[in-house]
Design an enzyme around this catalytic site. Structure first.
Site, PDB file in Angstrom:
ATOM      1  N   ARG A 105      31.390   4.112 -17.121  1.00 40.22           N
ATOM      2  CA  ARG A 105      31.219   3.442 -15.639  1.00 40.22           C
ATOM      3  C   ARG A 105      30.493   2.740 -15.581  1.00 40.22           C
ATOM      4  O   ARG A 105      29.008   2.503 -16.234  1.00 40.22           O
ATOM      5  CB  ARG A 105      30.984   4.794 -15.221  1.00 40.22           C
ATOM      6  CG  ARG A 105      31.683   6.137 -15.215  1.00 40.22           C
ATOM      7  CD  ARG A 105      30.969   7.457 -14.279  1.00 40.22           C
ATOM      8  NE  ARG A 105      32.206   8.249 -13.980  1.00 40.22           N
ATOM      9  CZ  ARG A 105      32.624   9.040 -12.996  1.00 40.22           C
ATOM     10  NH1 ARG A 105      31.819   9.323 -12.213  1.00 40.22           N
ATOM     11  NH2 ARG A 105      33.298   9.921 -13.443  1.00 40.22           N
ATOM     12  N   SER A 270      36.887  16.856  -2.513  1.00 38.73           N
ATOM     13  CA  SER A 270      36.434  15.252  -1.894  1.00 38.73           C
ATOM     14  C   SER A 270      37.302  14.665  -2.761  1.00 38.73           C
ATOM     15  O   SER A 270      37.451  13.504  -2.540  1.00 38.73           O
ATOM     16  CB  SER A 270      35.010  15.345  -2.750  1.00 38.73           C
ATOM     17  OG  SER A 270      34.809  15.545  -3.751  1.00 38.73           O
ATOM     18  N   HIS A 298      31.545  18.149   2.105  1.00 30.83           N
ATOM     19  CA  HIS A 298      32.583  17.241   2.407  1.00 30.83           C
ATOM     20  C   HIS A 298      33.328  17.376   4.179  1.00 30.83           C
ATOM     21  O   HIS A 298      34.172  17.000   4.086  1.00 30.83           O
ATOM     22  CB  HIS A 298      33.418  16.989   0.973  1.00 30.83           C
ATOM     23  CG  HIS A 298      33.039  15.661   0.320  1.00 30.83           C
ATOM     24  ND1 HIS A 298      32.800  14.863   0.313  1.00 30.83           N
ATOM     25  CD2 HIS A 298      32.890  16.893  -0.918  1.00 30.83           C
ATOM     26  CE1 HIS A 298      31.822  14.418  -0.896  1.00 30.83           C
ATOM     27  NE2 HIS A 298      31.691  15.476  -1.531  1.00 30.83           N
ATOM     28  N   LYS A 345      26.063  12.948   3.346  1.00 24.80           N
ATOM     29  CA  LYS A 345      26.606  12.420   4.277  1.00 24.80           C
ATOM     30  C   LYS A 345      27.014  11.851   5.556  1.00 24.80           C
ATOM     31  O   LYS A 345      26.378  11.801   5.880  1.00 24.80           O
ATOM     32  CB  LYS A 345      27.476  13.078   2.876  1.00 24.80           C
ATOM     33  CG  LYS A 345      28.043  13.875   2.069  1.00 24.80           C
ATOM     34  CD  LYS A 345      29.140  13.700   0.843  1.00 24.80           C
ATOM     35  CE  LYS A 345      29.051  14.108  -0.203  1.00 24.80           C
ATOM     36  NZ  LYS A 345      27.865  14.088  -1.380  1.00 24.80           N
ATOM     37  N   THR A 375       9.736  19.340  -5.988  1.00 20.28           N
ATOM     38  CA  THR A 375       9.017  19.322  -4.525  1.00 20.28           C
ATOM     39  C   THR A 375       8.928  19.128  -3.539  1.00 20.28           C
ATOM     40  O   THR A 375      11.415  18.925  -3.023  1.00 20.28           O
ATOM     41  CB  THR A 375       8.505  17.238  -4.530  1.00 20.28           C
ATOM     42  OG1 THR A 375       7.330  17.169  -6.164  1.00 20.28           O
ATOM     43  CG2 THR A 375       7.983  16.783  -4.081  1.00 20.28           C
TER      44      THR A 375
END
Length: 556
Positions: A105, A270, A298, A345, A375
């Protein structure tokens, strides 16, 4: 062992000449080793191992002068013919394999411009492109109200949360955000995580650790976060065929109703855009005594009259009429035990969450390491997200406009024979069928047409199902949609990529060119697409939402 001893008595002249009591005495006064040194067999063997020493057992050790070990420089390889593991070789080997199968990638340098969405620039600011594959589905990442809330909160409360809630403390922004999430899904409680990957992993892992003999039933196309969570749960699992109710029921029926079970699935998948039969899965859960775990990542923001997801969409008119209140009857959303979603999203920020009953949320809050030791999100992110949820809840027109743009793009592609994998959702997957061509198509769109659409390959999708994944938003109007379709058409021609007739000739693939085409009814019907913000219940406008006790801890 006795057989060997008897043989040695006959074969070894030393042993055969000694009585058993004599051998025992030699063993006690440590003379046996010296005698064995004269043996033609044992002698050489003892010489070979003489460099090694065996310490006395503590019970027999004698007090002596303290021993001071001599300083000896010992080379790393001393006493061993082995070499260190070739770590770097492993890395190179694995990367070489990915390059060879074309699944390696490359990340493009894409800098989204808040004031020009869906425009972005590459490394140079004047090199602008149109983004067609963002998961900021509604463009809320550039919303002025959200940005202003975040700026004000950051100025007042700082950049970070200061640690976990257990250490750094709780804050009003977390309380409000979890209250907004719970109200959106009409659940008793909600818990916010740093991402939905973390939420899915943490919740599924905890369920497996705490519910003895839990059996998990997972859809074969579930997201990696759910797969990891199920693996970490160490529960028995069964993978059922995608959206296949018959296969799911056959697997559920293998166990007594009393056996704890969980069905894990997504609402919108998705990469292919398929939608789960949520209500029927809930029916099976009731029948076989299973919990339901629904990932709406999604779907939130885009489905249902208020953007709560596909589960809300199943009772569209009831939720539209009731607004922020719950309908008088039980809904599909009520029947789902756990709903997870993302804030990164459709809501345009970052983070994830789970919404469920107050007891379940308090239980997860109290026991899930993925929540306890992570955290907290920064106050500005949580405050901005609360604002975003309120805007999205009341703005049905954004959902409508997105769906209209999706329809336009799908219809235009279909008219040119471009292979859109059929589905009833907002995802527009263009089937390519191999990693090398998908990468070439993505590069050509970017370099020649200034259009950014990322190629999708293994392991996100199976080998042979590589695709380009397009996600129109409310801001991708007809003009730029026409430019996209024209560019994709040219790329398919230039690279000689298969169109629908070619896939038909091969018997079909991934729903494209199948002998018996599968047709889907769009989730957003023509009737729903006529709705405006004026059709919403006024109670959704700036509602007063009570703070959740579970966010802080329930007083016994």
């Amino acid at each position: 062992m006795e057989h060997i001893a008897r043989q040695s008595m006959n074969v070894c002249p030393f042993v055969s000449s000694m009585s058993a009591s004599a051998l025992k005495q030699l063993s006690k006064n440590s003379s046996l080793a010296s005698k064995a040194g004269g043996c033609p067999v044992m002698g050489p063997a003892l010489e070979h191992v003489r460099q090694y020493s065996t310490p006395s057992s503590p019970a027999q050790a004698q007090a002596t002068e303290p021993f001071v070990a001599p300083k000896v420089e010992i080379p790393v390889s001393a006493g061993s013919n082995e070499v260190s593991f070739d770590y770097d070789g492993l890395y190179q080997n694995d990367l070489a394999k990915k390059r060879q199968d074309k699944s390696y990638r490359f990340f493009n340098n894409i800098n989204r411009l808040a004031k020009e969405f869906p425009q972005a620039h590459r490394e140079l600011e004047e090199d602008k492109v149109t983004v067609w594959c963002s998961n900021d589905y509604l463009g809320m990442g550039k919303n002025e109200q959200v940005l202003n809330t975040m700026k004000e909160t950051m100025t007042k409360y700082g950049a970070g949360a200061g640690g976990t809630r257990n250490i750094a403390g709780h804050n009003r922004h977390a309380i409000r955000l979890e209250s907004e999430v719970a109200a959106l899904h009409k659940k008793e409680g909600a818990l916010v995580f740093s991402s939905c990957f973390v939420a899915n992993d943490a919740v599924l892992t905890l369920l497996g650790q705490k519910l003895k003999d839990l059996v998990i039933f997972s859809d074969e196309l579930n997201h990696a976060s759910m797969i990891v969570g199920i693996r970490n749960s160490r529960s028995r699992k069964h993978i059922f065929k995608h959206n296949d109710l018959k296969d799911l029921e056959e697997k559920l029926a293998m166990y007594p109703k009393s056996t704890p079970k969980l069905i894990a699935f997504e609402s919108v998948y998705s990469m292919c855009g398929s939608v789960a039969p949520i209500e029927k899965i809930c029916d099976l859960a009731d029948k076989y005594g299973a919990l339901t775990f629904l990932d709406e990542v999604h779907a939130v923001g885009m489905y249902g009259p208020h953007g709560a997801g596909v589960a809300e969409h199943m009772d569209f008119k009831s939720h539209l009429a009731s607004g922020i209140a719950s309908p008088a009857h039980e809904t599909v959303m009520d029947r789902v035990d756990m709903i997870t979603g993302t804030l990164g999203k459709s809501f345009g920020t970052v983070g994830g969450y789970v919404a469920a009953s107050s007891n379940m949320i308090d239980w997860i809050r109290s026991f899930a390491p993925g929540f306890i030791f992570t955290t907290s999100l920064p106050p500005a992110v949580m405050a901005g997200t609360s604002t975003s949820i309120r805007i999205v809840r009341s703005n049905i027109e954004d959902r409508v406009n997105q769906q209209l743009n999706v329809r336009y793009v799908k219809n235009a592609m279909a008219g040119l024979g471009i292979p859109v994998m059929p589905n009833p959702s907002h995802i527009v997957p263009l089937l390519v069928g191999n990693a090398a061509d998908a990468k070439k198509a993505s590069d050509m769109l970017l370099e020649k047409h200034n259009i950014y659409v990322q190629a999708i390959n293994f392991p996100t999708v199976a080998v042979g199902q590589e695709r380009l994944r397009i996600t129109p938003s409310p801001h991708h109007g007809q003009g730029i949609s026409d430019s996209l379709v024209e560019a994709v058409d040219e790329v398919f021609t230039t690279l000689n990529l298969k169109r629908v007739p070619e896939w038909e000739a091969q018997g079909g693939h991934c729903g494209v060119g199948e002998p018996t085409p599968v047709t889907f009814e769009n989730l957003w019907t023509d009737e729903y697409l006529k709705l405006t913000n004026n059709d919403m219940n006024p109670n959704i406008l700036d509602p007063v939402i009570e703070s959740l006790a579970t966010s802080t801890g329930v007083t016994a």
